[in-house]
Write a protein that holds these residues in place. Structure first.
Motif, mmCIF file in Angstrom:
data_model
loop_
_atom_site.group_PDB
_atom_site.id
_atom_site.type_symbol
_atom_site.label_atom_id
_atom_site.label_comp_id
_atom_site.label_asym_id
_atom_site.label_seq_id
_atom_site.Cartn_x
_atom_site.Cartn_y
_atom_site.Cartn_z
ATOM 1 N N ILE A 5 0.854 -1.185 0.000
ATOM 2 C CA ILE A 5 0.000 0.000 0.000
ATOM 3 C C ILE A 5 0.892 1.237 0.000
ATOM 4 O O ILE A 5 1.773 1.382 0.853
ATOM 5 N N VAL A 6 0.676 2.124 -0.966
ATOM 6 C CA VAL A 6 1.488 3.332 -1.109
ATOM 7 C C VAL A 6 0.610 4.559 -0.870
ATOM 8 O O VAL A 6 -0.352 4.785 -1.619
ATOM 9 N N PRO A 7 0.897 5.350 0.150
ATOM 10 C CA PRO A 7 0.141 6.594 0.338
ATOM 11 C C PRO A 7 0.460 7.580 -0.785
ATOM 12 O O PRO A 7 1.618 7.711 -1.176
ATOM 13 N N LEU A 8 -0.561 8.251 -1.279
ATOM 14 C CA LEU A 8 -0.359 9.255 -2.318
ATOM 15 C C LEU A 8 -0.582 10.642 -1.728
ATOM 16 O O LEU A 8 -1.664 10.950 -1.233
ATOM 17 N N ILE A 9 0.453 11.462 -1.808
ATOM 18 C CA ILE A 9 0.329 12.827 -1.295
ATOM 19 C C ILE A 9 -0.565 13.634 -2.246
ATOM 20 O O ILE A 9 -0.743 13.260 -3.414
ATOM 21 N N PRO A 10 -1.148 14.734 -1.761
ATOM 22 C CA PRO A 10 -2.076 15.517 -2.603
ATOM 23 C C PRO A 10 -1.494 15.932 -3.949
ATOM 24 O O PRO A 10 -2.199 15.926 -4.956
ATOM 25 N N ALA A 11 -0.198 16.295 -4.002
ATOM 26 C CA ALA A 11 0.387 16.752 -5.270
ATOM 27 C C ALA A 11 0.345 15.651 -6.326
ATOM 28 O O ALA A 11 0.118 15.924 -7.510
ATOM 29 N N VAL A 12 0.543 14.403 -5.899
ATOM 30 C CA VAL A 12 0.499 13.285 -6.847
ATOM 31 C C VAL A 12 -0.929 13.028 -7.301
ATOM 32 O O VAL A 12 -1.193 12.841 -8.496
ATOM 33 N N ARG A 13 -1.858 13.045 -6.353
ATOM 34 C CA ARG A 13 -3.262 12.817 -6.718
ATOM 35 C C ARG A 13 -3.755 13.923 -7.656
ATOM 36 O O ARG A 13 -4.465 13.643 -8.631
ATOM 37 N N ASP A 14 -3.349 15.160 -7.387
ATOM 38 C CA ASP A 14 -3.762 16.274 -8.251
ATOM 39 C C ASP A 14 -3.227 16.087 -9.668
ATOM 40 O O ASP A 14 -3.944 16.344 -10.651
ATOM 41 N N ALA A 15 -1.980 15.649 -9.786
ATOM 42 C CA ALA A 15 -1.379 15.447 -11.105
ATOM 43 C C ALA A 15 -2.140 14.379 -11.887
ATOM 44 O O ALA A 15 -2.380 14.518 -13.095
ATOM 45 N N ILE A 16 -2.540 13.313 -11.208
ATOM 46 C CA ILE A 16 -3.307 12.246 -11.861
ATOM 47 C C ILE A 16 -4.668 12.770 -12.309
ATOM 48 O O ILE A 16 -5.131 12.482 -13.423
ATOM 49 N N HIS A 17 -5.313 13.558 -11.461
ATOM 50 C CA HIS A 17 -6.652 14.067 -11.787
ATOM 51 C C HIS A 17 -6.597 15.052 -12.956
ATOM 52 O O HIS A 17 -7.492 15.055 -13.814
ATOM 53 N N VAL A 18 -5.557 15.891 -13.007
ATOM 54 C CA VAL A 18 -5.424 16.836 -14.124
ATOM 55 C C VAL A 18 -5.313 16.060 -15.432
ATOM 56 O O VAL A 18 -5.957 16.385 -16.434
ATOM 57 N N TYR A 19 -4.496 15.031 -15.416
ATOM 58 C CA TYR A 19 -4.346 14.206 -16.619
ATOM 59 C C TYR A 19 -5.653 13.508 -16.976
ATOM 60 O O TYR A 19 -6.093 13.533 -18.143
ATOM 61 N N ALA A 20 -6.301 12.890 -15.988
ATOM 62 C CA ALA A 20 -7.522 12.124 -16.257
ATOM 63 C C ALA A 20 -8.634 13.013 -16.806
ATOM 64 O O ALA A 20 -9.421 12.580 -17.664
ATOM 65 N N ASP A 21 -8.682 14.260 -16.346
ATOM 66 C CA ASP A 21 -9.745 15.170 -16.779
ATOM 67 C C ASP A 21 -9.615 15.561 -18.252
ATOM 68 O O ASP A 21 -10.632 15.842 -18.910
ATOM 69 N N ILE A 22 -8.393 15.609 -18.777
ATOM 70 C CA ILE A 22 -8.221 16.078 -20.162
ATOM 71 C C ILE A 22 -7.763 14.978 -21.119
ATOM 72 O O ILE A 22 -7.587 15.244 -22.308
ATOM 73 N N CYS A 23 -7.572 13.763 -20.603
ATOM 74 C CA CYS A 23 -7.174 12.666 -21.491
ATOM 75 C C CYS A 23 -8.288 12.415 -22.511
ATOM 76 O O CYS A 23 -9.454 12.277 -22.143
ATOM 77 N N PRO A 24 -7.983 12.335 -23.794
ATOM 78 C CA PRO A 24 -9.037 12.169 -24.810
ATOM 79 C C PRO A 24 -9.571 10.749 -24.917
ATOM 80 O O PRO A 24 -10.525 10.511 -25.656
ATOM 81 N N TRP A 25 -8.985 9.811 -24.171
ATOM 82 C CA TRP A 25 -9.407 8.412 -24.256
ATOM 83 C C TRP A 25 -10.229 8.042 -23.022
ATOM 84 O O TRP A 25 -10.000 8.558 -21.928
#
Length: 299
Positions: free
Chosen positions: A183-203
């Motif tokens: 189990i790896v804790p994800l700090i907010p900066a990492v979660r934010d980076a994933i969400h930014v990508y997921a929101d604009i990914c065209p797939w």
């Protein structure tokens, strides 16, 4: 009993080792058993392996060394042979005390080469804003590098994530080497980076498809991230050691330098042995001396 297939099956099924690791054992031991077949004049059965003497194994290692193999490779081959004999002893009662006392060439310890804190931040920032790149690809690359530095993931682990990992959880379940789960804790900066990508990914990031996609929608190839790091280190003036794995090294090193417990770092990295994690203590010995002086009751 056909010794080698049985041993490799044990490594795969019981030890749950990675496929490439099992293949490496298979390669090392197939050459060794072929040598014994000629050297001993018989098929290498468990009974024959019990009769092998230390001088026989030394003769084999000397032959491999004459082929130009390095000390590190010879040491690895001996380690594979010892692992085979340990298994024979435990699983089949085939002991051979001489093998256990054999020592290979000393391998110099190579310290990990992490990037600095500033370099890690710059790499992520520059990846996100790389010129002539579509915004979603920049966001993707920044998210991947954030997972390597902010979560200590291997690149294969980061690229194994699927759409089921969005929205990014505070505690990410990772299946690492040998099928080991951590189990790896994800700090907010990492979660934010994933969400930014997921929101604009065209797939469509469906649960059963890879989270990180290539330009045509397929799974992201790790070579693209390696190429990205090559471009970024040239632009930022970083050494050739600034690879994707150097961000994982930086994760561990920077945690240790800020007082994190070595056992906790071992768990976060997914290391089976603490000795593997202890290599990071050699990177910042001055910081360790400060911690010792501050924490020891007689300091």
């Amino acid at each position: 009993m056909d010794v080698l297939p049985a041993f490799l099956d044990y490594l795969t099924r019981e030890r749950r080792m990675a496929t490439k690791t099992v293949e490496a054992y298979g390669s090392d031991l197939s050459f060794f058993l072929a040598f014994l077949r000629v050297h001993m004049g018989a098929e290498p059965s468990p009974a024959l392996l019990a009769d092998v003497r230390a001088r026989d194994i030394r003769a084999y290692l000397a032959e491999r060394r004459r082929e130009g193999l390095s000390d590190a490779t010879v040491a690895r081959i001996l380690s594979s042979i010892k692992a085979l004999y340990r298994w024979l002893d435990r699983a089949h009662g085939v002991g051979n005390a001489e093998v256990g006392y054999l020592q290979g060439p000393r391998r110099p310890q190579r310290l990990p080469r992490p990037v600095s804190i500033d370099a890690a931040k710059d790499l992520i920032s520059e990846a996100e804003n790389e010129p002539d790149q579509e915004p979603w690809i920049g966001a993707r690359d920044a998210a991947v590098l954030s997972l390597l530095y902010g979560g200590g993931l291997r690149i294969s682990e980061a690229l194994s994530l699927t759409g089921a990992d969005v929205p990014a959880p505070e505690r990410l379940r990772i299946k690492g080497k040998g099928g080991k789960v951590r189990i790896v804790p994800l700090i907010p900066a990492v979660r934010d980076a994933i969400h930014v990508y997921a929101d604009i990914c065209p797939w469509a990031l469906t649960r059963d498809k890879p989270l990180f996609r290539g330009a045509k929608g397929g799974a992201l190839n790790p070579r693209l991230i390696q190429g990205l790091m090559q471009r970024m280190r040239a632009y930022l003036g970083l050494p050739d050691t600034a690879t994707p794995h150097a961000l994982r090294h930086a994760f561990a090193t920077h945690l240790l330098a800020n007082g994190a417990d070595l056992r906790a770092i071992q768990t976060l990295l997914g290391h089976a042995s603490l000795s593997t994690t202890q290599v990071y203590t050699g990177i910042d010995s001055s910081r360790l001396r400060e911690v010792h002086a501050a924490a020891h009751p007689r300091a």
